[in-house]
Motif scaffolding. Structure first.
Motif, PDB file in Angstrom:
ATOM      1  N   GLY A 159      68.058 -85.014 -36.950  1.00 52.85           N
ATOM      2  CA  GLY A 159      69.101 -84.038 -36.723  1.00 52.85           C
ATOM      3  C   GLY A 159      69.245 -83.030 -37.840  1.00 52.85           C
ATOM      4  N   VAL A 160      68.194 -82.834 -38.642  1.00 53.42           N
ATOM      5  CA  VAL A 160      68.235 -81.792 -39.663  1.00 53.42           C
ATOM      6  C   VAL A 160      67.893 -80.465 -38.981  1.00 53.42           C
ATOM      7  N   ASN A 161      68.773 -79.492 -39.145  1.00 55.89           N
ATOM      8  CA  ASN A 161      68.497 -78.190 -38.542  1.00 55.89           C
ATOM      9  C   ASN A 161      67.497 -77.452 -39.429  1.00 55.89           C
ATOM     10  N   ARG A 182      67.706 -73.480 -39.844  1.00 56.92           N
ATOM     11  CA  ARG A 182      68.783 -72.942 -40.682  1.00 56.92           C
ATOM     12  C   ARG A 182      68.520 -73.200 -42.151  1.00 56.92           C
TER      13      ARG A 182
END
Lengths: 244, 355
Positions: free
Chosen positions: B237-239, B242
Motif C-alpha cells: 500500500g505504498v503510493n 506520489r
C-alpha cells in the motif's frame, strides 16, 4: 467477505485468468491449489490491485475493488504476502514491519503501531530477537515470517498468501503453517495459494483447484484431499504404486 | 537512533570551522571562495542523491533545475524597472518591499525585484516545472527516465542559449548580492569571504539534516522500499507514484536553491552552468559517493567540485567526470565511499585462495 465473478486477466497478449468465480466467507481459510502457471499468483495480484483485470468483478467487503489502486485496497483491509517474500533486504526487520503499517501512518498513533508490532513479535519470536538485523541476513523461513508479519502490520481483514512454503526448509514450513492455523483461530480470513497441496488443504476449510486459468474442482478441504484426481495430480499418492 | 544520526552533522560542522581556522592561520584564505562555490554545487548533489540513491530515479537534467533557479533569480534582480517607477503596480510592489533600488558597479541606478522576492518566484517556478515534468515522466523507469530528463536538460540549455532575456551565450552578469539578514549577505566580494563560507555551510548542513530526517521518516522508508522492490512496496500500500514525485520535486527545489545562491554569490550566471555535462557531473559525483550515501555524496561533491574549480583537471575537466562515471560503473558500482564490507572482502580472498 470476498466474491469474484468471471474474472479475466493477463499480461499483454498472455491471457491467463479465463473467467474465475470464487468466494471467501468471513473467518474462512480458502486454499487455491494447482500446478505452475495455472494463474494462482495472477489471481492474487489482480485482487491486490497490482494487476488490472480485463473484465469481471472483485467485491471485497461489499465494495467493488477491481478498479481501485493497491494502496486503497490495502487500506480497505486486504493484504498480500507476495510470492518469493520480497522483503526489503537492506532494511532492518523493524523497518520492514513499519513499512507494513504504511497506510496507517495518518490514522493511527505511534503507540497503536508499536502495539501491532508487539503482536507480530509475539507470533514470531525470532523477529523480536532480530529486530535490528537487516532483512537480507534472515534465513528463508525467517524471511517468510517477516513477510507475513509485515502484511499483518496493515491490520488486514483478509490475508492473502502466495506460496508461503516456497524455498523454506520443511521443518520451518510446519512452523509457518502452525502460525497460519493460529491466525485463522483468531478470526482472520485467509486466502492461500500453494503448490504444496497437502499443507494447504490441512489448514484450509475449502479449496479450489486451478488448471490453466480455470477452476476445475472445488469443495471442502476434506473432499479435495479425498478426491482421487487431486491425489494423483497434486498429492503424489500414485507415485508410490508406480514405483512399486 | 535519535541522537546518533546527528553525530556526522556535528563532526562536519567542526571540520568546517577547523578548516576555516587552519586556512586563515596559513594565510590560504583564497581557498574559501572555491569551497563556498563547491558547497552550493554540493547542494545539488545532495538533492540528486536523495532522488537517485534513495528513490532510485536517475535524473540527467539537474543542471536544468539549477539553471531555472539561478536564471529566474538573476533575471528578476537585474531587470531595470526604473522607467516604470511611477507605474502603480510597481509602486505597490515597492510598498510591499518586493522591489528595491540599488546602484550597480557602473554607478547606474537600478530598480529591480528584491532577492527575496526573486527567490520566492524562482522556487515557485521550479516546483511548478518540476511537478509538470514529474507528472509526465516519473512513471518511466531506468534508461527511459534518464532519456526524458536528458531531453529536459537539453531544452533548458537551448532556451538559455537562445533567449535574449537570458543573455544568450553571455549569460547574466551584474547580479546584486543577496542580503539575508542585517549584515549577512550572499556576496562574492573579498570582505564577505569568511562570512559567505559559513552561510554556504549553514545551508549545506541544514539541507543535510533535512535529508537525513526525510530518509528516517515514513517517506524515506517508502522510498527505499520502492528502490528495492517496487511491486512489494505496492502490495504494502505504498503510493509509489506520489513518493517518487515528491522526491523529484524536492530534489529539483534543492538544486534550484543551489543555483539561486551561487548566482548571487558569483554575481552572474551563464549557459555553461546548464550544459548536459554539468548534469552528468552531478550524477558522477553521486555515483562516486556511493549512490545511497548522503555523506559520501556531500564529501565528493565538495572535493571534486573544489578540484574542478581550482583548475586541477585543466581542459580535461569534463572528460575527468566522464571517466569517473565509467570507472565507477565498471570497478566500484557501490561507490568509493561506503562502509567497508569486510566479510565480502574475506570471502572474496578465501575464494581466491581456494583457486
Amino acid at each position: 467477505m470476498l466474491r469474484i465473478l468471471n474474472l479475466e486477466a493477463g499480461y499483454g497478449l498472455l491471457h491467463i485468468l479465463k473467467g474465475i468465480s470464487l468466494h471467501v466467507l468471513p473467518g474462512e481459510a480458502v486454499a487455491i491449489i494447482g500446478a505452475n502457471g495455472a494463474g494462482k499468483t495472477t489471481l492474487l495480484k489482480t485482487i491486490a490491485g497490482i494487476l488490472r483485470p480485463r473484465s469481471g468483478t472483485v467485491v471485497f467487503n461489499k465494495q467493488e475493488i477491481h478498479r481501485e489502486s493497491p494502496e486503497k485496497i490495502v487500506a480497505g483491509g486486504c493484504s498480500l504476502v507476495p510470492e518469493g517474500r520480497h522483503i526489503f533486504s537492506t532494511m532492518t526487520v523493524k523497518e520492514n514491519l513499519l513499512l507494513g503499517a504504511y497506510h496507517r501512518r495518518r490514522k493511527c498513533t505511534a503507540a497503536d503501531i508499536a502495539a501491532s508490532m508487539e503482536e507480530v513479535y509475539d507470533l514470531f519470536g525470532i523477529l523480536r530477537e532480530r529486530a535490528n538485523q537487516l532483512g537480507g541476513t534472515l534465513s528463508g523461513g525467517q524471511q517468510q515470517m517477516l513477510a507475513i508479519g509485515r502484511a499483518l502490520m496493515s491490520k488486514p481483514k483478509l490475508l492473502m498468501m502466495d506460496e508461503p512454503s516456497l524455498g523454506v526448509a520443511p521443518l520451518t514450513v510446519r512452523d509457518i503453517y502452525k502460525t497460519i492455523a493460529r491466525l485463522k483461530q483468531n478470526g482472520l480470513t485467509i486466502l492461500l495459494v500453494e503448490q504444496n497441496a497437502q499443507m494447504a488443504l490441512a489448514v484450509a476449510d475449502r479449496g479450489y483447484v486451478f488448471e490453466t486459468g480455470q477452476i476445475v474442482l472445488e469443495g471442502t478441504a476434506r473432499e479435495l484431499s479425498d478426491n482421487p484426481e487431486v491425489q494423483r495430480a497434486y498429492l503424489g499418492k500414485d507415485y508410490q504404486k508406480i514405483n512399486e | 537512533m535519535g541522537f546518533r544520526k546527528y553525530i556526522p552533522v556535528i563532526v562536519t560542522a567542526l571540520m568546517v570551522v577547523g578548516l576555516q581556522i587552519v586556512l586563515s592561520l596559513t594565510g590560504a584564505t583564497y581557498y574559501l571562495t572555491q569551497i563556498t562555490m563547491s558547497a552550493y554545487y554540493a547542494l545539488v548533489v545532495i538533492g540528486l542523491c536523495l532522488l537517485m540513491g534513495y528513490a532510485g530515479q536517475v535524473s540527467l537534467g539537474h543542471a536544468g533545475f539549477f539553471a531555472i533557479g539561478g536564471y529566474t533569480s538573476a533575471v528578476l534582480t537585474t531587470c531595470n524597472l526604473i522607467a516604470y517607477r511611477d507605474n502603480s503596480l510597481i509602486a505597490w510592489c515597492g510598498s510591499l518591499g518586493l522591489v528595491t533600488q540599488w546602484t550597480d558597479i557602473y554607478g547606474k541606478d537600478i530598480l529591480s525585484f528584491s532577492p527575496w522576492a526573486a527567490l520566492a518566484a524562482a522556487l515557485l517556478l521550479t516546483s511548478l516545472i518540476a511537478v509538470l515534468i514529474g507528472v509526465s515522466i516519473i512513471h518511466l523507469k531506468g534508461h527511459y527516465l534518464a532519456m526524458a530528463t536528458l531531453g529536459f536538460g537539453l531544452i533548458i540549455y537551448r532556451i538559455v542559449l537562445g533567449a535574449q532575456i537570458f543573455g544568450q551565450a553571455d549569460g547574466i552578469s551584474n547580479v546584486p548580492p543577496f542580503g539575508l539578514f542585517d549584515g549577512l549577505q550572499v556576496n562574492g566580494r573579498l570582505p564577505f569571504r569568511t562570512q559567505n563560507y559559513y552561510i554556504a555551510w549553514v545551508m549545506v548542513i541544514t539541507t543535510m539534516m533535512l535529508a537525513i530526517n526525510l530518509i528516517d521518516s515514513h517517506i524515506g522508508r517508502a522510498l527505499r522500499s520502492i528502490h528495492q522492490n517496487e511491486e512489494a512496496a505496492h502490495s504494502l500500500g505504498v503510493n509509489t507514484y506520489r513518493c517518487k514525485l515528491f522526491t523529484f520535486v524536492l530534489s529539483a527545489l534543492i538544486a534550484a536553491a543551489g543555483g539561486i545562491f551561487l548566482t548571487h554569490y558569483n554575481g552572474s550566471i551563464g549557459p555553461s552552468e546548464v550544459t548536459v555535462m554539468k548534469s552528468i557531473r552531478y550524477v558522477a559525483i553521486v555515483a562516486v559517493g556511493g549512490m545511497a550515501n548522503l555523506w559520501g555524496a556531500l564529501f565528493m561533491g565538495i572535493l571534486l567540485n573544489f578540484l574542478s574549480l581550482r583548475g586541477v583537471f585543466g581542459s580535461y575537466d569534463d572528460a575527468v567526470f566522464g571517466a569517473i562515471l565509467i570507472g565507477i560503473m565498471l570497478l566500484a558500482p557501490q561507490g568509493l565511499l561506503r562502509k567497508p564490507d569486510f566479510r565480502a572482502v574475506l570471502s572474496f580472498l578465501s575464494k581466491r585462495s581456494h583457486g
